[in-house]
Design an enzyme around this catalytic site. Structure first.
Site, mmCIF file in Angstrom:
data_model
loop_
_atom_site.group_PDB
_atom_site.id
_atom_site.type_symbol
_atom_site.label_atom_id
_atom_site.label_comp_id
_atom_site.label_asym_id
_atom_site.label_seq_id
_atom_site.Cartn_x
_atom_site.Cartn_y
_atom_site.Cartn_z
ATOM 1 N N ASN B 87 0.815 -1.214 0.000
ATOM 2 C CA ASN B 87 0.000 0.000 0.000
ATOM 3 C C ASN B 87 0.850 1.267 0.000
ATOM 4 O O ASN B 87 0.410 2.305 -0.472
ATOM 5 C CB ASN B 87 -0.931 -0.013 1.228
ATOM 6 C CG ASN B 87 -1.580 1.332 1.469
ATOM 7 O OD1 ASN B 87 -2.450 1.739 0.711
ATOM 8 N ND2 ASN B 87 -1.143 2.036 2.498
ATOM 9 N N TYR B 152 3.974 8.858 -11.156
ATOM 10 C CA TYR B 152 3.050 8.090 -10.306
ATOM 11 C C TYR B 152 2.172 7.158 -11.151
ATOM 12 O O TYR B 152 1.997 5.979 -10.810
ATOM 13 C CB TYR B 152 2.182 9.085 -9.530
ATOM 14 C CG TYR B 152 1.228 8.490 -8.530
ATOM 15 C CD1 TYR B 152 1.705 7.915 -7.340
ATOM 16 C CD2 TYR B 152 -0.147 8.524 -8.738
ATOM 17 C CE1 TYR B 152 0.839 7.390 -6.402
ATOM 18 C CE2 TYR B 152 -1.025 8.004 -7.797
ATOM 19 C CZ TYR B 152 -0.532 7.447 -6.641
ATOM 20 O OH TYR B 152 -1.409 6.933 -5.714
ATOM 21 N N ALA B 153 1.662 7.649 -12.255
ATOM 22 C CA ALA B 153 0.810 6.828 -13.118
ATOM 23 C C ALA B 153 1.595 5.662 -13.707
ATOM 24 O O ALA B 153 1.087 4.542 -13.805
ATOM 25 C CB ALA B 153 0.207 7.685 -14.234
ATOM 26 N N ALA B 154 2.859 5.926 -14.067
ATOM 27 C CA ALA B 154 3.698 4.847 -14.607
ATOM 28 C C ALA B 154 3.933 3.772 -13.557
ATOM 29 O O ALA B 154 3.858 2.570 -13.837
ATOM 30 C CB ALA B 154 5.041 5.419 -15.087
ATOM 31 N N ALA B 155 4.210 4.203 -12.331
ATOM 32 C CA ALA B 155 4.439 3.228 -11.252
ATOM 33 C C ALA B 155 3.184 2.404 -10.995
ATOM 34 O O ALA B 155 3.246 1.183 -10.832
ATOM 35 C CB ALA B 155 4.872 3.959 -9.975
ATOM 36 N N LYS B 156 2.029 3.081 -10.978
ATOM 37 C CA LYS B 156 0.772 2.377 -10.661
ATOM 38 C C LYS B 156 0.367 1.433 -11.797
ATOM 39 O O LYS B 156 -0.133 0.339 -11.547
ATOM 40 C CB LYS B 156 -0.338 3.388 -10.362
ATOM 41 C CG LYS B 156 -0.093 4.210 -9.091
ATOM 42 C CD LYS B 156 0.112 3.310 -7.883
ATOM 43 C CE LYS B 156 0.174 4.087 -6.565
ATOM 44 N NZ LYS B 156 0.391 3.178 -5.411
ATOM 45 N N ILE B 185 -10.386 9.326 -3.226
ATOM 46 C CA ILE B 185 -10.714 8.979 -1.847
ATOM 47 C C ILE B 185 -10.678 10.254 -1.012
ATOM 48 O O ILE B 185 -9.813 11.111 -1.206
ATOM 49 C CB ILE B 185 -9.676 7.968 -1.294
ATOM 50 C CG1 ILE B 185 -9.618 6.722 -2.186
ATOM 51 C CG2 ILE B 185 -10.007 7.600 0.150
ATOM 52 C CD1 ILE B 185 -10.905 5.966 -2.329
#
Lengths: 79, 245
Positions: B87, B152-156, B185
Site C-alpha cells: 500500500n 506516479y501513473a507509470a508506477a501504478k 478517496i
C-alpha cells in the site's frame, strides 16, 4: 554415497514429494521427477540454504539432474 | 465468509489513511497484522488501537535492502506471512516538462520497485505453504493517466503488469496476486477543495460521493480471503463508477 548426495536426495524427496527410489543420480528434475520451472528454482534455493553455497543463475541453469546438483555442490565445497 | 483467522498480514504505508483502514479491516477479520511505515509513533498508536495481534514494523522502503529485512522481521515476529498488502506509495507531481530525473526515479523506486522486492521476499514462505495473497494498491490514474503524474501513473500501471506476471508464475502454488485501484478517496487534501471544485469532481463520479478508505479496505479484505482463491491477476477498480474499465 557421500553426505552431500544423501542430503541432496533428501531435499529433492521432501521438495518434490517423490519416492526416494525414483531419485537416482541420473534422474532429471523436470523429465523424471515431475518438477516445473518454479520447482527447479526452489530446489536451487533449498540447496543454497542447506549447503551454504551460492549457485549463480548460469550454473543453476545447467543443474538438471540429481547428479548435476551433487557434483556442483561438492565442487563448490572443495573450492 | 471472508474470515482471516490464523493468517498474518503485512500492510505497508499503514500510517496513511487507506493503509490504516486496510490494517483495521484485516485485523477485524481475524488476521494478525504487521504495520509498516516510516513514522514509528503513528504505527505504535495504531497498534495500540488494534490491541492483540499487531506488530509495529517500521521500514524505509526507499532503501533497496529494506523489503527483505521487513519480511524477515514479520516472519520472525508473527511466525509467517500469508498476506502482503503493498500500500505504501507517495507522489511527487509535476508536469513532464519540469519533472526531474530524481522525481521520476524516487517515485518509481518506492511505488513500484519496493512492492516488487516485497513480493519477491514474501513469496518464498508462501510457496512453501502453497498459499498466499499479494495485493497491491494501485490507482485509477494508472489506467487513465493524469496530467502532472507521469511518474506516479507509470508506477501504478507498472504494478498491474507486475501483478499479472507474478499471478501467472505463482498460481500453481496457490498464491494469488491482485491489484486494487482506488479512485478519488476523501482525504484532508480533497476536503480542502472548494465547493466549485467539489461539484465538478462529483459530476465525474456516478455514485455522487468521494470514496472512503473503508471502501478500499473492504476490497482488500475480500481479495485476502480464502473465498477469493480463484481471483488472480485481476485489478479491482473501486472508484464509484468514475472509470468503468
Amino acid at each position: 554415497m557421500s553426505d552431500t548426495a544423501e542430503k541432496v536426495k533428501k531435499i529433492v524427496v521432501e521438495h518434490l514429494g517423490v519416492e526416494e527410489a525414483k531419485v537416482t543420480a541420473e534422474a532429471s528434475f523436470i523429465d523424471d521427477l515431475g518438477a516445473d520451472s518454479l520447482d527447479t528454482v526452489e530446489l536451487v534455493m533449498a540447496f543454497e540454504e542447506a549447503f551454504g553455497v551460492e549457485i549463480p543463475d548460469d550454473a543453476a541453469e545447467k543443474i538438471t539432474t540429481v547428479k548435476d546438483a551433487i557434483d556442483y555442490i561438492e565442487a563448490q565445497k572443495a573450492a | 465468509m471472508f474470515g482471516l483467522q490464523g493468517k498474518v498480514a503485512l500492510v505497508t504505508g499503514a500510517t496513511g489513511g487507506i493503509g490504516a483502514e486496510i490494517a483495521r479491516a484485516l485485523h477485524r477479520q481475524g488476521a494478525k497484522v504487521a504495520l509498516s511505515g516510516t513514522r514509528e509513533a503513528v504505527l505504535a498508536e495504531l497498534a495500540a488501537e488494534l490491541g492483540e495481534g499487531a506488530l509495529v514494523a517500521p521500514a524505509n522502503l526507499s532503501d533497496p535492502a529494506a523489503p527483505q529485512a521487513l519480511v524477515e522481521q514479520v516472519e520472525a515476529g508473527l511466525g509467517r506471512l500469508d498476506i502482503l498488502v503493498n500500500n505504501a506509495g507517495f507522489t511527487r507531481d509535476g508536469l513532464a516538462m519540469r519533472m526531474s530525473d530524481k522525481d521520476w526515479a524516487d517515485v518509481l523506486e518506492v511505488d513500484l520497485a519496493a512492492p516488487f522486492r516485497l513480493a519477491r521476499a514474501a513469496m518464498r514462505g508462501m510457496m512453501k505453504r502453497r498459499a498466499g495473497r499479494i495485493i497491491s494498491i494501485a490507482s485509477i490514474v494508472g489506467t487513465t493517466g493524469n496530467p502532472g503524474q507521469a511518474n506516479y501513473a507509470a508506477a501504478k500501471a507498472g504494478l498491474v503488469g507486475m501483478s499479472k506476471s507474478l499471478a501467472q508464475e505463482l498460481a500453481s502454488r496457490g498464491i494469488t496476486v491482485n491489484v486494487v485501484a482506488p479512485g478519488f478517496i476523501r482525504t484532508p487534501m480533497t476536503d480542502a477543495l472548494n465547493d466549485q471544485q467539489k461539484t465538478r469532481l462529483m459530476e465525474r463520479i456516478p455514485m455522487g460521493r468521494m470514496g472512503e478508505a473503508a471502501d478500499i479496505a473492504a476490497a482488500v479484505a475480500y481479495l485476502a480471503s480464502d473465498e477469493a482463491g480463484w481471483v488472480t491477476g485481476a485489478t479491482l477498480h473501486v472508484n464509484g463508477g468514475m472509470a468503468m474499465i
